[in-house]
Design an enzyme around this catalytic site. Structure first.
Site, PDB file in Angstrom:
ATOM      1  N   LYS A  11     -32.087   2.666  11.356  1.00 28.83           N
ATOM      2  CA  LYS A  11     -33.014   2.220  10.231  1.00 28.83           C
ATOM      3  C   LYS A  11     -34.819   2.555  10.302  1.00 28.83           C
ATOM      4  CE  LYS A  11     -30.675  -2.371  10.200  1.00 28.83           C
ATOM      5  NZ  LYS A  11     -30.382  -3.838   9.412  1.00 28.83           N
ATOM      6  N   TYR A  51     -25.235  -3.865   0.509  1.00 29.88           N
ATOM      7  CA  TYR A  51     -25.958  -5.146   1.368  1.00 29.88           C
ATOM      8  C   TYR A  51     -25.614  -5.816   0.117  1.00 29.88           C
ATOM      9  CZ  TYR A  51     -28.665  -3.604   5.124  1.00 29.88           C
ATOM     10  OH  TYR A  51     -28.718  -3.000   7.046  1.00 29.88           O
ATOM     11  N   PHE A  59     -33.899 -12.931   1.126  1.00 25.31           N
ATOM     12  CA  PHE A  59     -33.899 -12.105   1.873  1.00 25.31           C
ATOM     13  C   PHE A  59     -33.252 -10.565   0.880  1.00 25.31           C
ATOM     14  CE2 PHE A  59     -30.824 -12.978   5.138  1.00 25.31           C
ATOM     15  CZ  PHE A  59     -29.789 -11.887   5.140  1.00 25.31           C
ATOM     16  N   ARG A  87     -21.701  -3.550  18.722  1.00 21.98           N
ATOM     17  CA  ARG A  87     -22.908  -5.354  17.986  1.00 21.98           C
ATOM     18  C   ARG A  87     -23.639  -5.342  19.793  1.00 21.98           C
ATOM     19  NH1 ARG A  87     -22.348  -7.262  13.399  1.00 21.98           N
ATOM     20  NH2 ARG A  87     -22.930  -9.117  13.889  1.00 21.98           N
ATOM     21  N   THR A  93     -29.696 -10.337  15.973  1.00 17.37           N
ATOM     22  CA  THR A  93     -30.119  -9.781  14.980  1.00 17.37           C
ATOM     23  C   THR A  93     -31.431  -9.682  15.126  1.00 17.37           C
ATOM     24  OG1 THR A  93     -28.041 -10.262  13.019  1.00 17.37           O
ATOM     25  CG2 THR A  93     -29.991 -10.180  12.098  1.00 17.37           C
ATOM     26  N   ARG A 104     -32.057  -3.693  19.808  1.00 15.11           N
ATOM     27  CA  ARG A 104     -32.646  -4.597  19.540  1.00 15.11           C
ATOM     28  C   ARG A 104     -34.067  -5.393  20.686  1.00 15.11           C
ATOM     29  NH1 ARG A 104     -28.071  -6.758  15.444  1.00 15.11           N
ATOM     30  NH2 ARG A 104     -28.867  -5.359  13.699  1.00 15.11           N
ATOM     31  N   ASN A 114     -35.412  -4.113  12.191  1.00 13.41           N
ATOM     32  CA  ASN A 114     -34.528  -4.761  13.718  1.00 13.41           C
ATOM     33  C   ASN A 114     -33.483  -3.343  14.055  1.00 13.41           C
ATOM     34  OD1 ASN A 114     -32.066  -5.061  11.715  1.00 13.41           O
ATOM     35  ND2 ASN A 114     -31.581  -6.495  12.839  1.00 13.41           N
ATOM     36  N   HIS A 117     -28.309  -0.818  12.640  1.00 11.30           N
ATOM     37  CA  HIS A 117     -26.945  -2.142  11.652  1.00 11.30           C
ATOM     38  C   HIS A 117     -25.704  -1.663  12.370  1.00 11.30           C
ATOM     39  CE1 HIS A 117     -24.801  -3.373   8.565  1.00 11.30           C
ATOM     40  NE2 HIS A 117     -23.475  -2.443   8.727  1.00 11.30           N
ATOM     41  N   GLU A 128     -17.520   0.312   5.324  1.00 20.23           N
ATOM     42  CA  GLU A 128     -18.646   1.297   5.377  1.00 20.23           C
ATOM     43  C   GLU A 128     -19.249   2.158   5.529  1.00 20.23           C
ATOM     44  OE1 GLU A 128     -21.003  -3.212   6.881  1.00 20.23           O
ATOM     45  OE2 GLU A 128     -20.682  -1.071   8.116  1.00 20.23           O
TER      46      GLU A 128
HETATM   47  P1  CMP Z   1     -28.434  -6.072   9.146  1.00 16.64           P
HETATM   48  O1  CMP Z   1     -27.355  -5.639  10.034  1.00 16.64           O
HETATM   49  O2  CMP Z   1     -28.622  -4.885   8.558  1.00 16.64           O
HETATM   50  O3  CMP Z   1     -27.296  -6.892   8.473  1.00 16.64           O
HETATM   51  C1  CMP Z   1     -28.507  -7.864   6.819  1.00 16.64           C
HETATM   52  C2  CMP Z   1     -29.528  -7.342   7.888  1.00 16.64           C
HETATM   53  O4  CMP Z   1     -30.630  -8.612   6.449  1.00 16.64           O
HETATM   54  C3  CMP Z   1     -29.728  -7.730   8.293  1.00 16.64           C
HETATM   55  O5  CMP Z   1     -29.566  -6.513  10.047  1.00 16.64           O
HETATM   56  C4  CMP Z   1     -31.372  -7.659   8.866  1.00 16.64           C
HETATM   57  O6  CMP Z   1     -32.093  -6.651   9.152  1.00 16.64           O
HETATM   58  C5  CMP Z   1     -31.693  -8.651   7.262  1.00 16.64           C
HETATM   59  N1  CMP Z   1     -32.372 -10.045   7.180  1.00 16.64           N
HETATM   60  C6  CMP Z   1     -33.428  -9.762   6.950  1.00 16.64           C
HETATM   61  N2  CMP Z   1     -34.080 -11.417   6.793  1.00 16.64           N
HETATM   62  C7  CMP Z   1     -32.814 -11.196   7.339  1.00 16.64           C
HETATM   63  C8  CMP Z   1     -32.986 -13.050   8.336  1.00 16.64           C
HETATM   64  N3  CMP Z   1     -33.557 -14.107   7.702  1.00 16.64           N
HETATM   65  N4  CMP Z   1     -31.363 -13.846   8.383  1.00 16.64           N
HETATM   66  C9  CMP Z   1     -30.599 -12.282   8.997  1.00 16.64           C
HETATM   67  N5  CMP Z   1     -30.526 -11.346   7.898  1.00 16.64           N
HETATM   68  C10 CMP Z   1     -31.615 -10.973   8.066  1.00 16.64           C
END
Ligand code: CMP
Length: 140
Positions: A11, A51, A59, A87, A93, A104, A114, A117, A128
């Site tokens: 990212k 997304y 968010f 993962r 996350t 992370r 973070n 992905h 994807e």
């Molecule tokens: P990702 O795995 O890219 O998938 C969705 C993304 O939303 C997640 O990682 C986070 O970086 C982002 N995100 C931002 N805010 C939140 C939240 N409150 N809860 C979960 N994901 C969030």
């Protein structure tokens, strides 16, 4: 255990801090092989489409802002049980919940910034991967 593929994004927070190599090294050390990779600047349309599953989440708008704020590196990773392997090395996350030794925990700045992905299932990995790569761009 079957050799499978997953989809990864390094990212904007990580590319900004020149961590592409460090993140990729952790993926490789976890037993994953990069079989496709490109550095792109996502368009708004790409971020919103990628997304779309989070469209109703509070968010979503900020997530799309962030994902288009700088370059990302999209990758296809191959390895035994690749989705879970990826993962596991990514960590939770929210970096506050991520285990020691994960990407992370090592690098993420926040739940939004973070660093990486990774697909959450084989089915979503296929969707994807196809979102960003043509079959001929993947060389295993
Ligand atoms: P990702 O795995 O890219 O998938 C969705 C993304 O939303 C997640 O990682 C986070 O970086 C982002 N995100 C931002 N805010 C939140 C939240 N409150 N809860 C979960 N994901 C969030």
């Amino acid at each position: 255990m079957a050799v499978t593929r997953t989809f990864s994004i390094i990212k904007p927070d990580a590319t900004r801090r020149n961590l592409t190599g460090a993140v990729t090294s952790m993926l490789e050390n976890a037993g994953l092989r990069v079989v496709a990779s490109k550095r792109i600047h996502m368009t708004r349309e790409q971020a919103e489409g990628f997304y779309a599953v989070h469209k109703e989440r509070p968010f979503y708008g900020e997530l799309c802002d962030f994902m288009t704020s700088g370059p990302v590196v999209v990758q296809v990773l191959e390895g035994e049980d690749a989705v879970k392997r990826n993962r596991d090395v990514m960590g939770a996350t929210n970096p506050a919940d991520a285990a020691e030794g994960t990407i992370r925990k090592s690098f993420a700045e926040s739940i939004e910034a973070n660093s990486v992905h990774g697909s959450d299932s084989d089915e979503n990995a296929a969707i994807e991967i196809a979102f960003f790569f043509k079959p001929e761009e993947i060389v295993g």
